[in-house]
Design an enzyme around this catalytic site. Structure first.
Site, mmCIF file in Angstrom:
data_model
loop_
_atom_site.group_PDB
_atom_site.id
_atom_site.type_symbol
_atom_site.label_atom_id
_atom_site.label_comp_id
_atom_site.label_asym_id
_atom_site.label_seq_id
_atom_site.Cartn_x
_atom_site.Cartn_y
_atom_site.Cartn_z
ATOM 1 N N HIS A 67 0.844 -1.188 0.000
ATOM 2 C CA HIS A 67 0.000 0.000 0.000
ATOM 3 C C HIS A 67 0.882 1.242 0.000
ATOM 4 C CE1 HIS A 67 -2.997 -2.590 2.510
ATOM 5 N NE2 HIS A 67 -3.072 -2.878 1.222
ATOM 6 N N TYR A 130 5.376 2.860 13.512
ATOM 7 C CA TYR A 130 5.349 3.783 12.386
ATOM 8 C C TYR A 130 5.212 5.215 12.915
ATOM 9 C CZ TYR A 130 3.512 -0.538 10.224
ATOM 10 O OH TYR A 130 3.290 -1.830 9.832
#
Length: 459
Positions: A67, A130
């Site tokens: 993605h 992240y």
């Protein structure tokens, strides 16, 4: 367990691998997962993270689809091992380029916006962290590509047929069917004025607004814009009625458009990490120096110059900014050259001041210089930009225009600023407006000689 902090490039432009030192003993280890000062010194972008996300894979083989998200991020492992694969899904010659990295707690990867990323856990209980520079929203759509696309030829440690993959990710399209992620855009403020029209010629994919559709002086106007679509704003808008600025109403309007509006823009730029290009003026100086370089302190004579100097000072607080200082602008609209050409055609012989000296700047050249700064990204700051060649007075320019229009140069009469202004309400003007072009020329930009631009403009 204490390798040094270092940075590695990859085949994908902007995809960077950071080797992180792990400091440990019998109890375990510690690492600086994000250390802004050290990492910027290495060359990592100052991407401004605003959210920290954590994901966990219970079993080896869990594989996330490829993605591409509409933000930048720094990904690293807290526990376990993984195989990372990236695909450039941005438009351009790099589209479809791949890179792979073996991930463990001592490695982090900076992933630019539009680069597709996938992770395959190689150990049970693998945990990812992240850092992202946009807040996650449930309505965000992702550009995706098939994990097992033969065109990508990614050598997965665990074959995709045997991996744990969501049904949605198993149905992602092949690269040949992927539409590249749209890049962030440039917004031109004042996009329908003389400079704005020239900018739209050289930045055809930019969005443009004018004061009729975007009131720069109203904070609410900025709040209504989806700034996630933009990474650059070029401010070509200004209050430029130099003489009217000396009136009570003009003074308020000049300060509102040239200074207050920049306060709103600076706040937005800081929040959304925008690069701002702001067009300034020789009127921020009093003209007592023969030539003005970028280090000269402000010394404006009138309201227009004062308001522009204030706006420049505000823009200088923006981390990513270019103040482009120019002079004697000539473009597609009412201006001195067109006025002289009209007078020449009408048989009129004007008196023109001969004690104000500078260089013309044609909007095509000014726009070209702005694009050069955005393409090459030299150090942020202020850059003078005008036409090149010997300085001239307005009287000299008028004579040149008359000759090119078939009239005699002697049909133009010289006069002084004082004589021309007798009986008129005029703002004070700098007598010397010549800008030193050394700094922008050092970036590789070559300004066009004024004589060449004048020929082209009047052709």
């Amino acid at each position: 367990m204490t390798s040094g902090l270092s940075l590695r490039t990859t085949p994908i432009d902007g995809l960077l691998v950071v080797d992180l030192p792990l400091h440990g003993d019998s109890r375990g280890w510690f690492k600086e997962n994000w250390q802004r000062e050290k990492m910027l010194e290495l060359g990592l972008p100052d991407f401004g993270p605003v959210q920290n996300n954590v994901s966990f894979n219970a079993s080896a083989g869990a594989t996330r689809g490829i993605h591409a998200e509409p933000w930048d991020k720094l990904v690293s492992l807290m526990t376990g091992r993984a195989f990372g694969a990236w695909v450039d899904l941005r438009p351009g010659p790099g589209f479809g380029t791949t890179a792979t990295v073996d991930l463990h707690p001592g490695v982090a990867v900076f992933v630019p916006r539009g680069v597709g990323n996938s992770y395959q856990a190689l150990e049970d209980r693998t945990t990812y962290a992240y850092l992202v520079n946009e807040h996650w929203r449930p309505d965000v759509t992702y550009t995706a590509v098939a994990l097992d696309d033969p065109a990508l030829a990614i050598a997965w440690p665990i074959p995709i047929a045997d991996a744990e993959v969501s049904e949605k990710d198993r149905n992602n399209p092949l690269l040949a069917d992927v539409t590249p992620m749209e890049p962030r855009r440039t917004l031109i403020l004042g996009g329908y004025g003389q400079l704005g029209r020239a900018l739209r010629e050289v930045l055809p994919k930019a969005d443009a607004v004018d004061l009729d559709t975007f009131d720069m002086t109203d904070a609410a106007a900025y709040a209504a814009v989806d700034w996630s679509r933009y990474d650059t704003v070029v401010n070509a808008a200004a209050y430029t009625a130099v003489d009217a600025a000396e009136t009570p109403d003009g003074r308020r309007d000049a300060w509102s458009a040239n200074a207050t509006a920049l306060v709103h823009l600076a706040a937005v730029a800081a929040k959304h990490r925008l690069t701002v290009v702001h067009v300034s003026s020789d009127y921020v100086f009093d003209g007592t120096r023969d030539v003005h370089d970028e280090s000269e302190p402000f010394s404006p004579l009138g309201v227009y110059g004062q308001s522009k100097a204030a706006g420049d000072a505000v823009v200088a607080t923006i981390a990513r900014h270019y103040v482009v200082r120019t002079s004697w602008v000539i473009g597609d609209g009412a201006n001195f050259v067109r006025t002289m050409a009209r007078l020449a055609g009408d048989g009129i012989s004007p008196a023109v001041v001969d004690d104000q000296v500078g260089r013309l700047t044609f909007t095509a050249d000014l726009a070209r210089g702005i694009v050069h700064l955005l393409d090459t990204r030299p150090a942020y700051g202020t850059y003078n930009l005008s036409g090149a060649g010997d300085p001239t007075s307005w009287y000299d320019v008028a004579r040149e225009v008359f000759v090119r229009c078939g009239r005699s140069a002697d049909d133009v009469t010289p006069t002084s600023t004082e004589a021309y202004g007798e009986g008129k309400v005029l703002a004070p003007r700098p007598r010397h407006s010549v800008l030193d072009l050394t700094k922008i020329e050092a970036t590789g930009f070559v300004p066009t000689p004024v004589s060449e631009s004048l020929d082209a403009y009047l052709a």
